[in-house]
Design an enzyme around this catalytic site. Structure first.
Site, PDB file in Angstrom:
ATOM      1  CB  SER A 194      -0.889   0.021   1.245  1.00 41.33           C
ATOM      2  OG  SER A 194      -0.128   0.361   2.396  1.00 41.33           O
ATOM      3  CG  ASP A 195       1.232   5.873  -1.426  1.00 41.63           C
ATOM      4  OD1 ASP A 195       2.221   6.032  -0.691  1.00 41.63           O
ATOM      5  OD2 ASP A 195       0.975   6.629  -2.371  1.00 41.63           O
ATOM      6  CB  CYS A 196       3.049   5.787   3.433  1.00 44.63           C
ATOM      7  SG  CYS A 196       4.604   4.990   3.047  1.00 44.63           S
TER       8      CYS A 196
END
EC number: 3.2.1.37
Length: 774
Positions: free
Chosen positions: A302-304
């Site tokens: 996932s993106d952060c």
């Protein structure tokens, strides 16, 4: 991508330098660090580890990972679903930090990588938008190879990990997007070639074993992500409404190429929703496409804080445990952030997800580390174990950074051959503008600490005597100081004005509202040009296009260069081009629109195709038919070139079975599946001649205008090739065109088709009709 606190890159850089400065003060000017890599299966320290299957290098990766996963407790598995993965000391597995960045060089954005007195910096290449402007596919891969070598060298002394969340391959569909500088531009084919090339450079080992990884790359941000913060619309809550046609025709091809052609080890899902579903919790996008159709051999991250975002910001689930379960069940393996580490065990206990799904996720993560050699013992005894500080910032690597900038710089205007300047004839050069002495601005974002800087002023001063006036205190240029700038221009033999943007104008979490030169920069340029004694060269430093119509039509401004964000050696490269030590060959990888375009087109409209009913003009050169300042592929040279068609067919017959439905009806297109598409290809041979005296590279573009069916693009790029020609020489360039793949298009339902009828092929000024018939 932001950190787990959703910070912007500007803040991150400040924090990084603050921490470094504080450490320097406390350590008397030296930053101490460990000098060896962290790794698992250290049988020298713990001989008992040799008895574990996951430490046995003779077994397959699959067998080793399965052996490891079955030994882990649920808590240990959950601890390895996050970027700061926990150690499993009882099995000799140290903690591991997954988050490192290598967008255009090894970066210290992200906790997995840092610089020290052992290795104080790394080679900083131009931003990808300028690398893409080179249209040199071999360069894409060569840069990736250098970056991975420096990354491995830093890993060996304990300064870096092995997993890098780069490249960014989103389509640059709107010039206002702050992160467009990170991408390869607006064209799906160019972005696809860049993705596969850079990933191969990062990942491929010298022995060519596809089961091994030099470092693990990650293509991001999947998918249809290109709004950060525009007029209050933020990426954390933005729902990208995308037609299936646009998704498969424009947004997905770079990711498909990254996985299938590049064999990337990871894909990162984005913050935004696509058609009402968060990408990181969409099983159709993750399991269905990435793993199912494209067969990803690696992990999905996932993106952060994306999982936290879909719960807290998008309210997609009622509980955090439900968010954790939905994401993992959709196909997510790793969470940048702590969300899965905090809520996954609870999701299992609540019966929202079974432990088998957790096993699948950690399997994909550990399999990647296995392929990297993390479980093979001491890295110094493995391939690349001899790399170290001597292999970072080498003279060859720094020269490649300079060459990459030279190849990308685009000459957009050159009246009466005012460039190149003659270094022997120029006795005084005025250098003006807020970016004229730029250093950090040249590096762009997701940067590291460069080996060194060469600003435009420094690069030019190395060749001729210069005088300097900034004209503006910064790029915002709210108060231009014109007098000194006008004074030196009025007496100089030539004037170079370096303007444009920096991360204060366009960056992650910061989209532009307009695309004009910031503040009073236009006034500075115009007034300086009006009084200048000699030729005036305008150099624009930016990621996105600028409306510089005023300069294009101003006869006093004799030349215009776009220099992107050219990296650590950018100033030297700019000087090389201006003084003719390099013949410019860059071409624009994106359309430069007039301000009127962005005034009427909302950034949030994801449609690529025009809509005559509403007056929506469409996006990118493939669909937009309106006025441009400069167009995709624009760029001139100090040489002129002649293109001649040597050989190309005028008719291609598609072999169909006797009972095919299109034999008895008037089909406008055919599905690109079935025997009729196998080995259906033709060759185009062209002769390219350099009519000038200077050696020059030339990018040969092969475009096609397809029949007007299925809302097809007005023009699309089939292939490109960069060739180097000495003065007055010529070369033969050949393209092999796969009819169903290269001439194919996407219909309204997302199906791949090949249009029947007349396709018009374009190379330079040449046009060649090609009929595709049954």
């Amino acid at each position: 991508m932001a950190s787990v606190e959703n910070r912007t890159p500007n803040v991150s850089v400040f924090l990084c330098f603050f921490v470094l400065f504080a450490t320097l003060l406390l350590s008397g000017g030296r930053v101490s660090s460990q000098t060896s890599a962290v790794f698992a299966c250290d049988v020298a320290k713990n001989p008992a580890l040799a008895n574990y299957g996951f430490c046995n290098k003779k077994l397959s990766v699959d067998a080793r990972v399965k052996d490891l996963v079955r030994r882990l407790t649920l808590q240990e598995k959950v601890g390895n679903l996050v970027n700061s993965a926990v150690d499993v000391s009882r099995l000799g597995i140290p903690k591991y930090e997954w988050w490192s960045e290598a967008l255009h060089g090894v970066s210290n954005i992200g906790p997995g990588t840092h610089f020290s007195n052992v290795i104080p910096g790394a080679t900083s290449f131009p931003m990808p938008i300028l690398i893409a402007a080179s249209f040199n596919a071999s360069l894409f891969q060569t840069i990736g190879k250098v970056v991975s070598t420096e990354a491995r060298a830093m890993h060996n002394v304990g300064l870096a990990g092995l997993t890098y969340w780069s490249p960014n391959i989103n389509i640059f569909r709107d010039p206002r997007w702050g992160r467009g500088q990170e991408t390869p531009g607006e064209d799906p084919l160019l972005a696809s070639k860049y993705a596969a090339g850079y990933v191969k450079g990062l990942q491929q080992t010298d022995d060519g074993d596809s089961n091994k990884l030099k470092v693990a790359a990650c293509c991001k941000h999947y998918t249809a992500y290109d709004v950060d913060d525009w007029k209050g619309v933020q990426r954390y809550t933005f729902n990208a409404v995308v037609t299936q046609q646009d998704l498969d025709d424009t947004y997905q091809p770079p990711f498909k190429s990254c996985v299938i052609d590049g064999n990337v080890a990871s894909v990162m899902c984005s913050y935004n929703q696509v058609n009402g579903k968060p990408t990181c919790a969409d099983p159709d996008l993750l399991k269905g496409v990435i793993r199912g159709k494209w067969k990803l051999n690696g992990y999905i991250v996932s993106d952060c804080d994306s999982v936290d975002v879909l719960f807290k910001n998008q309210h997609y689930t009622k509980t955090p445990e439900e968010a954790a379960a939905k994401s993992i069940l959709a196909g997510l393996d790793l969470n940048c952030g702590s969300f899965l580490g905090r809520y996954t065990e609870g999701a299992v206990k609540q019966g929202l997800i079974g432990e088998a799904s957790i096993n699948n996720a950690v399997y994909n993560n550990f399999a990647t580390l296995m392929r990297l050699g993390f479980f093979d013992g001491d890295p110094s005894k493995q391939p690349y174990g001899n790399l170290g500080p001597k292999d970072v910032c080498t003279s060859a690597n720094q020269e490649l950074a300079r060459e990459a900038a030279r190849q990308g710089i685009v000459l957009l205007k050159n009246c009466a051959g005012s460039l190149p300047l003659n270094a022997k004839a120029i006795k005084s050069l005025a250098v003006i503008g807020p970016n004229a002495n730029a250093t950090r601005a040249m590096i762009g974002n997701y940067e590291g600490i460069p080996c060194k800087y060469t600003s435009p002023l420094q690069g030019l001063t190395a060749l001729v005597p210069t005088s300097f006036a900034a004209g503006c205190p910064d790029v915002q240029c709210t108060n231009a100081a014109l007098d000194d700038a006008k004074k030196i221009a009025a007496s100089a033999d030539a004037t170079v004005i370096v303007v444009g943007a920096n991360l204060a104008i366009e960056a992650e979490s910061h989209d532009r509202i307009n695309i004009l030169l910031p503040g009073q920069q236009q006034q500075l340029v115009t007034e300086v040009a009006n009084v200048a004694k000699g030729p005036v060269i305008l150099a624009i430093m930016s990621g996105g296009g600028m409306d510089v119509s005023f300069a294009k039509t101003n006869k006093k401004i004799t030349s215009i260069l776009w220099v992107g964000y050219p990296g650590e050696a950018g100033g030297a490269a700019i000087a090389d081009v201006i003084f003719g030590y390099h013949n410019p060959s860059g071409r624009l990888p994106m359309t430069w629109y007039p301000q009127s375009y962005v005034d009427k087109v909302p950034m949030t409209n994801m449609n690529m195709r025009p809509d005559p009913a509403t007056g929506y003009p469409g996006r990118t050169y493939r669909f937009y038919k309106g006025e441009t300042v400069f167009s995709f592929g624009d760029g001139i040279s100090y040489s002129t070139f002649e293109h001649k068609l040597v050989k190309a067919p005028q008719l291609v017959s598609v072999p169909l079975a006797e009972d095919h439905v299109c034999r008895s009806s008037k089909c406008k297109s055919l599905d690109v599946v079935g025997e009729h598409c196998q080995n259906l290809a033709f060759d185009i041979h062209l002769r390219i001649k350099n009519k000038g005296k200077m050696s020059s590279s030339q990018t040969v573009f092969l475009f096609s205008t397809p029949p007007a069916v299925h809302n097809a693009p007005q023009k699309h790029l089939l292939a490109f090739e960069k060739v180097l020609l000495t003065g007055k020489s010529e070369a033969l360039v050949s393209f092999k065109v796969d009819v169903c793949k290269d001439l194919g298009l996407v219909d309204e339902l997302g199906n791949r088709k090949v249009a029947l009828g007349k396709h018009m092929l374009h190379v330079g000024d040449l046009k060649h009709p090609l009929s595709v018939m049954i």
